[in-house]
Enzyme design. Sequence first.
Site, mmCIF file in Angstrom:
data_model
loop_
_atom_site.group_PDB
_atom_site.id
_atom_site.type_symbol
_atom_site.label_atom_id
_atom_site.label_comp_id
_atom_site.label_asym_id
_atom_site.label_seq_id
_atom_site.Cartn_x
_atom_site.Cartn_y
_atom_site.Cartn_z
ATOM 1 N N LYS A 163 49.304 77.262 6.037
ATOM 2 C CA LYS A 163 49.924 75.987 5.674
ATOM 3 C C LYS A 163 49.623 75.647 4.211
ATOM 4 O O LYS A 163 50.506 75.251 3.462
ATOM 5 C CB LYS A 163 49.412 74.870 6.596
ATOM 6 C CG LYS A 163 49.951 74.981 8.023
ATOM 7 C CD LYS A 163 49.270 74.032 9.009
ATOM 8 C CE LYS A 163 49.765 74.290 10.431
ATOM 9 N NZ LYS A 163 49.122 73.460 11.458
ATOM 10 N N GLN A 220 44.027 69.719 12.367
ATOM 11 C CA GLN A 220 44.353 70.909 13.163
ATOM 12 C C GLN A 220 43.726 70.823 14.556
ATOM 13 O O GLN A 220 42.558 70.470 14.713
ATOM 14 C CB GLN A 220 43.860 72.173 12.423
ATOM 15 C CG GLN A 220 44.256 73.474 13.073
ATOM 16 C CD GLN A 220 45.766 73.749 13.051
ATOM 17 O OE1 GLN A 220 46.486 73.271 12.177
ATOM 18 N NE2 GLN A 220 46.244 74.496 14.017
ATOM 19 N N ASP A 250 52.532 65.566 11.474
ATOM 20 C CA ASP A 250 52.564 66.348 12.720
ATOM 21 C C ASP A 250 53.383 65.623 13.792
ATOM 22 O O ASP A 250 53.728 66.220 14.816
ATOM 23 C CB ASP A 250 51.134 66.521 13.269
ATOM 24 C CG ASP A 250 50.599 67.925 13.074
ATOM 25 O OD1 ASP A 250 51.412 68.858 12.980
ATOM 26 O OD2 ASP A 250 49.358 68.068 13.035
HETATM 27 N N1 GUN Z 1 47.522 73.472 16.859
HETATM 28 C C1 GUN Z 1 48.544 74.210 17.343
HETATM 29 N N2 GUN Z 1 49.721 73.775 16.838
HETATM 30 C C2 GUN Z 1 49.432 72.738 16.024
HETATM 31 C C3 GUN Z 1 50.228 71.889 15.222
HETATM 32 O O1 GUN Z 1 51.454 71.966 15.147
HETATM 33 N N3 GUN Z 1 49.544 70.937 14.517
HETATM 34 C C4 GUN Z 1 48.208 70.808 14.581
HETATM 35 N N4 GUN Z 1 47.635 69.834 13.867
HETATM 36 N N5 GUN Z 1 47.444 71.582 15.321
HETATM 37 C C5 GUN Z 1 48.057 72.548 16.035
#
Ligand code: GUN
Length: 292
Positions: free
Chosen positions: A52, A96, A119
């Site tokens: 990311k 995350q 998110d």
């Molecule tokens: N863990 C798995 N997928 C995601 C996501 O799209 N965002 C976040 N913050 N954590 C994740």
Amino acid sequence: MQILDGKATSKAIKEEIAVEVEKRKAAGLKTPHLAAVLVGDDGASQTYVNSKVRACERCGFKSTLVKRDGSCTEEELLEIVDQLNNDDDIDGFIVQLPLPKHINEQKVLEAVKREKDVDGFHPENVGRMALNLPTFLPATPYGIMQMLERYEVPTQGKHAVVIGRSHIVGSPMSILLSRNGYPGNCTVTITHSRTTNLEELTREADILIVALGRPEFVKADMVKEGAVIVDVGITRVEAPETEKGYVIKGDVAFDEVAPKSSFITPVPGGVGPMTIASLLKNTLQAAGDKPA
Ligand code: GUN
């Protein structure tokens, strides 16, 4: 059969975003700035967060990575969230998941300021999504919707079956596919671990979204001829003979299912890269027309 190429599609989206960022800078607007918070030492989470951050840099965004080890307390994490909420240079941020067991995930997600919740996990944003109001769509479902749109996959009136009811993928996917619009207007069935007639349902699916995290769970005899298959699984399976010691497997037995499908996402290179492109789109949206 056509491959839904997430790698190529996300590359195209990221190039569009990079052009947009340049235009913004020329127009005196702010450089979008995404922050990611990573707690603990989960290998997969580290890989995702690093991807990311790298994607941000390639698109001309600013990025900040806040890392804490697994001993970080809930209070400390809430303090970090508070700081990011109040930092005017940060347009959007993510925490995350999964978080260590001693931290209440829901409490943390609810602490994120709605306008910075790229998110789309805050309850208010989930509600806005369900009501079809402007908001941030969760990155993975948003990525799938963009892929369906760019490949002009027909969805109206189709029977979509979603396997998995997670808050991150299955549940929002079922909402988005049933909404009145394109992609959407599907008749949606959501299935999960307690579904008793799963295979009967998957065989009825015109569009099958698989997000349960069980490698190669969906076999050829579970899908209808001509179905659209979207594989959200990314499980690390031990493979001592490889350099990394593992291989990435999807939830669909690709080699046997692909010949029966009309469209299918590969793993890797399908849904995964689209997730990152969507997060960047959300961050660009969060930056809005704020001046530099
Ligand atoms: N863990 C798995 N997928 C995601 C996501 O799209 N965002 C976040 N913050 N954590 C994740």
